[in-house]
Scaffold this active site. Structure first.
Site, mmCIF file in Angstrom:
data_model
loop_
_atom_site.group_PDB
_atom_site.id
_atom_site.type_symbol
_atom_site.label_atom_id
_atom_site.label_comp_id
_atom_site.label_asym_id
_atom_site.label_seq_id
_atom_site.Cartn_x
_atom_site.Cartn_y
_atom_site.Cartn_z
ATOM 1 N N LYS A 118 0.831 -1.206 0.000
ATOM 2 C CA LYS A 118 0.000 0.000 0.000
ATOM 3 C C LYS A 118 0.865 1.257 0.000
ATOM 4 O O LYS A 118 0.562 2.231 -0.682
ATOM 5 C CB LYS A 118 -0.969 -0.033 1.179
ATOM 6 C CG LYS A 118 -1.936 -1.195 1.047
ATOM 7 C CD LYS A 118 -2.974 -1.243 2.108
ATOM 8 C CE LYS A 118 -3.714 -2.580 2.065
ATOM 9 N NZ LYS A 118 -4.372 -2.866 0.785
ATOM 10 N N ASN A 158 2.617 1.637 -3.471
ATOM 11 C CA ASN A 158 1.638 2.110 -4.458
ATOM 12 C C ASN A 158 1.305 3.581 -4.225
ATOM 13 O O ASN A 158 1.197 4.378 -5.165
ATOM 14 C CB ASN A 158 0.344 1.294 -4.359
ATOM 15 C CG ASN A 158 0.545 -0.181 -4.656
ATOM 16 O OD1 ASN A 158 1.534 -0.565 -5.281
ATOM 17 N ND2 ASN A 158 -0.364 -1.012 -4.195
ATOM 18 N N GLU A 197 -0.639 -1.217 7.035
ATOM 19 C CA GLU A 197 0.071 -2.412 6.580
ATOM 20 C C GLU A 197 1.480 -2.374 7.199
ATOM 21 O O GLU A 197 2.459 -2.823 6.612
ATOM 22 C CB GLU A 197 0.150 -2.416 5.046
ATOM 23 C CG GLU A 197 0.295 -3.791 4.460
ATOM 24 C CD GLU A 197 0.188 -3.755 2.947
ATOM 25 O OE1 GLU A 197 -0.454 -4.642 2.389
ATOM 26 O OE2 GLU A 197 0.751 -2.841 2.318
ATOM 27 N N THR A 204 -14.668 5.049 0.713
ATOM 28 C CA THR A 204 -14.671 4.669 -0.702
ATOM 29 C C THR A 204 -15.657 3.514 -0.870
ATOM 30 O O THR A 204 -15.638 2.550 -0.110
ATOM 31 C CB THR A 204 -13.261 4.287 -1.190
ATOM 32 O OG1 THR A 204 -12.735 3.258 -0.348
ATOM 33 C CG2 THR A 204 -12.325 5.475 -1.142
ATOM 34 N N ASP A 206 -7.965 -5.242 -13.139
ATOM 35 C CA ASP A 206 -7.360 -5.641 -11.855
ATOM 36 C C ASP A 206 -7.543 -4.472 -10.892
ATOM 37 O O ASP A 206 -6.992 -3.392 -11.116
ATOM 38 C CB ASP A 206 -5.870 -5.954 -12.095
ATOM 39 C CG ASP A 206 -5.103 -6.169 -10.800
ATOM 40 O OD1 ASP A 206 -5.736 -6.275 -9.731
ATOM 41 O OD2 ASP A 206 -3.866 -6.240 -10.862
ATOM 42 N N ASP A 251 -5.210 2.642 -3.180
ATOM 43 C CA ASP A 251 -3.942 3.374 -3.000
ATOM 44 C C ASP A 251 -3.868 4.565 -3.962
ATOM 45 O O ASP A 251 -3.430 5.655 -3.587
ATOM 46 C CB ASP A 251 -2.757 2.434 -3.229
ATOM 47 C CG ASP A 251 -2.804 1.248 -2.285
ATOM 48 O OD1 ASP A 251 -3.258 1.441 -1.127
ATOM 49 O OD2 ASP A 251 -2.419 0.144 -2.686
ATOM 50 N N ASN A 282 -11.308 9.691 -7.169
ATOM 51 C CA ASN A 282 -12.156 8.679 -7.844
ATOM 52 C C ASN A 282 -11.583 8.350 -9.226
ATOM 53 O O ASN A 282 -11.545 7.190 -9.641
ATOM 54 C CB ASN A 282 -13.575 9.213 -8.041
ATOM 55 C CG ASN A 282 -14.486 8.889 -6.865
ATOM 56 O OD1 ASN A 282 -14.124 8.146 -5.963
ATOM 57 N ND2 ASN A 282 -15.674 9.474 -6.872
ATOM 58 N N GLY A 312 -1.666 -5.358 -12.331
ATOM 59 C CA GLY A 312 -0.616 -4.866 -11.418
ATOM 60 C C GLY A 312 -1.004 -3.498 -10.883
ATOM 61 O O GLY A 312 -1.743 -2.748 -11.531
HETATM 62 O O1 RIB Z 1 -3.511 -2.133 -1.791
HETATM 63 C C1 RIB Z 1 -2.943 -3.090 -2.631
HETATM 64 C C2 RIB Z 1 -1.693 -3.644 -2.026
HETATM 65 O O2 RIB Z 1 -2.015 -4.349 -0.877
HETATM 66 C C3 RIB Z 1 -0.974 -4.579 -2.938
HETATM 67 O O3 RIB Z 1 -0.042 -3.915 -3.728
HETATM 68 C C4 RIB Z 1 -0.397 -5.601 -2.014
HETATM 69 O O4 RIB Z 1 0.947 -5.406 -1.795
HETATM 70 C C5 RIB Z 1 -1.181 -5.452 -0.725
HETATM 71 O O5 RIB Z 1 -0.376 -5.249 0.309
#
Ligand code: RIB
Length: 310
Positions: free
Chosen positions: A43, A46, A143, A223, A249, A255, A279, A290
């Protein structure tokens, strides 16, 4: 937007391993899948990439292991122009991995082993107080240990910065952590888990959002996936309609939303417009396999905003 706002992302770097399958396997079963993907993510990774692609100066504070996967974090920073000073190698640790399954409709389910990220504590975050003090916005998530997220919010508040918590993956948080957050951005399941409910419990979103907000959050932005987003603050409740795209995907869509929101607000964009831009960023992030390859750039996100909201 103004030029070069600065955002510090305190959070997770993971290497993402994704496979698409027609259904979830059961214990003891091997399934044949397709669309294998391996690349930088997490997270925090990203969100840092999303912030950088929105054109902001980006500090990324995270922990990686003493292994080959750590290089992917450094490569990401170099490729995206992210300040890499906060990417710290933890001796003897392993880099976190996000192991994701995608269904044919592009929905994702993910399991993460925190690994090196579990060493992110308050003292670790304190080392990056100068970066936080020099930022417009501090963005964090869960995370990583709650202690690290809490410290990021506390330092942001101390220096008068806008503090944003993306409570993913969600836990029930103490009120003193929530009170240091200007904005909290759960999705529907996280909203429920934050209140100790099951992720799919049937209560009304707005009612639950009011309950979370009453625990000390200034602005709550929920969200709602293909239903858009809900803003709840002192001015009341507002629904921001979605942008619909063909989903390949959805990994990293949340993120992308948080990254765009952070940069827009760092540039003093009004909240409703910032959520509309977020959004758009979330929608664009669903259109490729990905998370980071799908993360939109500022011009692409702004062009979509003009088309749908302008
Ligand atoms: O939010 C998506 C992310 O959560 C992914 O990239 C993965 O790594 C997970 O941790």
């Amino acid at each position: 937007m103004n030029d070069k706002p600065t955002v510090t992302v305190v959070g997770s770097f993971c290497v993402d391993i994704l496979i698409r399958a027609d259904r979830l396997p059961i214990w003891g079963e091997t399934l044949l899948g397709r669309d294998f993907y391996l690349g930088p993510g997490g997270k925090g990774g990203n969100q840092a990439a999303g912030v950088a692609r929105m054109g902001a100066r980006t500090h990324f504070v995270t922990a990686v292991g003493e292994d080959h996967f750590a290089q992917l974090a450094l490569d990401l920073a170099k490729a995206e122009g992210i300040d890499r000073e906060g990417i710290c190698v933890m001796p003897g640790a392993k880099t976190s991995v996000g192991f994701g399954l995608l269904d044919p409709a592009g929905r994702s389910a993910c399991i993460t082993d925190l690994a090196a990220l579990s060493r992110m504590n308050a003292a670790f975050v304190d080392r990056f107080e100068p970066q936080i003090a020099a930022s417009d916005v501090v963005l964090t998530m869960l995370e990583n240990p709650v202690e690290a997220a809490a410290q990021a919010m506390q330092l942001g508040r101390k220096h008068g910065k806008l503090t944003i918590l993306n409570p993913a993956p969600a836990v029930v948080l103490p009120g003193e952590v929530l009170r240091d957050c200007d904005i909290v951005t759960p999705n529907e399941s996280e909203l429920r888990v934050m209140l100790g409910l099951s992720p799919d419990s049937k209560e009304d979103d707005a009612e639950l959002a009011r309950k979370v907000r009453s625990r000390g959050v200034n602005t709550l932005i929920v969200t709602l996936g293909e239903r858009g987003a809900m803003i709840l603050n002192d001015e009341g409740q507002q629904h921001v309609p979605p942008v619909r795209v063909e989903v390949i995907d959805s990994t990293g869509a949340g993120d992308a939303f948080n990254a765009a929101l952070a940069v827009a607000l760092a540039a003093k964009t009004p909240l409703t417009t910032a959520v509309q831009l977020a959004n758009c960023a979330g929608a664009i992030a669903c259109t490729k396999l990905g998370s980071i390859p799908a993360m939109g750039r500022r011009d692409e996100i702004e062009a979509m905003w003009k088309k749908y909201y302008g």
